[in-house]
Design an enzyme around this catalytic site. Structure first.
Site, PDB file in Angstrom:
ATOM      1  N   GLU A 349       0.838  -1.197   0.000  1.00 10.69           N
ATOM      2  CA  GLU A 349       0.000   0.000   0.000  1.00 10.69           C
ATOM      3  C   GLU A 349       0.872   1.244   0.000  1.00 10.69           C
ATOM      4  O   GLU A 349       1.761   1.395   0.848  1.00 10.69           O
ATOM      5  CB  GLU A 349      -0.892   0.050   1.245  1.00 10.69           C
ATOM      6  CG  GLU A 349      -2.104  -0.849   1.210  1.00 10.69           C
ATOM      7  CD  GLU A 349      -3.025  -0.598   2.398  1.00 10.69           C
ATOM      8  OE1 GLU A 349      -4.108  -1.197   2.406  1.00 10.69           O
ATOM      9  OE2 GLU A 349      -2.666   0.178   3.314  1.00 10.69           O
ATOM     10  N   CYS A 350       0.626   2.133  -0.936  1.00 14.40           N
ATOM     11  CA  CYS A 350       1.227   3.462  -0.985  1.00 14.40           C
ATOM     12  C   CYS A 350       2.757   3.393  -0.926  1.00 14.40           C
ATOM     13  O   CYS A 350       3.394   3.166  -1.951  1.00 14.40           O
ATOM     14  CB  CYS A 350       0.665   4.343   0.126  1.00 14.40           C
ATOM     15  SG  CYS A 350       0.835   6.116  -0.216  1.00 14.40           S
TER      16      CYS A 350
END
Length: 511
Positions: A349-350
């Site tokens: 994520e990210c």
């Protein structure tokens, strides 16, 4: 069931009034009194809870109706207040202004919304730096705007002098002023492009700041009045949230012979440390409840992937602030690349997405996803209602999730057939974007990278709202540990380009 829990919410008229400073100081001051404090934060923010956790001595947790649903807010509060032991009081820091929430949502996911769901009294923090008697009008507006909300006390912050205090205090009617905090610029918590600097990056300084805040609050705030306010909250008639729902059987712990693993509890490596400090506590609890052993990996400490790793999770954080040190641990990036090439399940994520790319600001990364990223001045921020575009270790095509984006980087994906030859070939065929969602004004965008074994995206998803993500990842890890492909039969994605047959090689190689 009915559960009694003293609690209150710290709110403000807007951002910049000192909510985080006051909430963190209150948590630390109450803990210093010998109370067990359960710390919570409204919204998707990862950074403030790191300070809350430091102040309270137990993990800071988020309460966000948009990400997990209204029905889980009170159960998640009670879960945090009973983990690892029962708390004496819960302190909930709000987000933005008291009534600010999802854009266009008429206050949905606002501090006021969460306080109402928790039946919790609100403590309003007001910055008095540029006002005196006008503070009374502001407080009157916030206390009368929503009759269902109980604004039960006020703390005046940033007060310049006794005369300034007297003028502001005299203007407030019908509600108690429970604290007056003077203007003390020497207590500073530094910030940068995405908010405060996380505790993981400055722990000694953060400890000193929290200790100073505790002393400040103890000196200038009536803690007895605040505890009385907290005790006025009614009992909650809900059951605490559990990472193991009653309708999902606990995983059996039986041997797995002939594969990579030795038991049915696969080892999942979760990145952490200063560069990857953004992980919701419930995500880890869900992985463990689904039958995994979670192993923390800190790239900046020189860590490698543990032996018998069966899945890798790389959450959010600030890799752009540590890019050279991340690149210096070439052995770990090689581990991750080889693990992905062997068909191991990888979720990012990210910040994790940036790490899996080829380069970040021109510096080599793990080279799992054919993508390069760089910092920009533009902030991408907001809630997203996304549709999954691929079967992956987390998702099934067509499923809807609610998530949150928060970054200043941009990612540019490369077309594999126009790029350098792949040797060996990547493990997943037919890669696609991970998500699609609508944008303001019409139209739709796609984002991320997803295959049968890799799911990488900017989107942050709170797994308490989507517990199937954790269960699917653990099942994929268990299958991989047993010697089979990580792609689930349920996903129906076909044969992997590289079928795993042996443990991940531990050779050192540069990206």
């Amino acid at each position: 069931m009915s559960v009694a829990l003293p609690r209150f919410v710290v709110a403000a008229p807007g951002s910049g009034h000192g909510k985080t400073m006051i909430a963190t100081g209150l948590m630390a001051a109450l803990r210093a009194r010998g109370l067990a404090v359960s710390p919570h934060k409204v919204g998707p923010d990862y950074i403030d809870p790191s300070y809350h956790g430091l102040a309270a001595g137990r993990v800071g947790r988020n309460l966000d109706p948009y990400l997990v649903g209204e029905e889980l807010i009170a159960p998640l509060l009670l879960h945090g207040a009973h983990t690892p032991t029962r708390a004496d009081v819960a302190v909930v820091e709000g987000v933005m202004g008291l009534f600010d929430g999802q854009l266009g949502g008429e206050g949905f996911s606002s501090t006021a919304h969460v306080a109402t769901l928790l039946a919790a009294p609100v403590l309003l923090v007001v910055d008095c730096a540029a006002a005196s008697r006008s503070v009374g009008a502001l407080v009157h507006g916030f206390t009368s705007y929503d009759p269902e909300l109980q604004v039960a006390g006020v703390i005046l912050n940033n007060v310049a002098s006794p005369r300034h205090e007297a003028e502001a205090r005299a203007s407030i009617r019908g509600i108690d002023v429970v604290g007056v905090v003077p203007r003390l610029p020497e207590i500073v918590v530094p910030s940068r492009h995405l908010g405060l600097v996380p505790v993981a990056e400055r722990r000694p300084e953060a400890v000193a700041a929290v200790e100073a805040l505790a002393e400040l609050i103890t000196t200038h705030v009536d803690l007895d009045a605040i505890l009385a306010l907290a005790a006025s909250a009614p009992a909650l008639s809900v059951t605490p949230w559990s990472p193991t729902p009653a309708d999902v059987p606990a995983p059996a712990d039986v041997p797995v012979l002939g594969g990579r693993g030795v038991t049915s509890r696969p080892r999942i490596a979760v990145f952490g440390g200063p560069a990857f400090s953004f992980t919701y506590a419930e995500d880890i609890e869900l992985l463990e409840a689904a039958g995994a052993d979670v192993i923390r990996v800190d790239p900046l400490a020189g860590d490698r992937l543990p032996e018998d790793t069966a899945a890798v999770v790389i959450g959010g954080g600030f890799p752009e602030m540590h890019v050279e040190r991340l690149a210096a641990n070439a052995a770990l990036s090689s581990d991750v690349r080889r693990f992905a090439e062997a068909g191991g399940p990888v979720v990012a994520e990210c910040a994790g997405l940036l790490y899996l790319g080829r380069t970040l600001d021109g510096v080599p990364m793990a080279d799992v996803v054919p993508m390069s990223s760089q910092m920009t001045k533009r902030l991408t921020l907001g809630y997203r209602q996304a549709v999954a575009l691929a079967d992956s270790p987390l998702t099934r095509v067509g499923e809807q999730v609610r998530g949150h984006e928060f970054h200043r980087t941009v990612a540019a994906y490369h077309k594999p057939h126009l790029d350098r030859p792949q040797t060996p070939p990547r493990p997943a065929t037919n890669p696609t974007s991970a998500w699609e969602w609508g944008v303001y004004g019409g139209g739709r965008v796609t984002e991320g990278w997803a295959t049968a074994t890799v799911h990488a995206s900017y989107l942050h998803v709170h797994w308490a709202g989507h517990p199937e993500h954790a269960r699917r990842l653990v099942e994929a890890a268990r299958t991989f540990a047993a010697g089979g492909p990580a792609a689930s039969a349920e996903a129906g994605t076909g044969t992997l380009a590289v079928k795993p047959q042996a443990p991940v090689t531990r050779e050192v190689a540069t990206p």
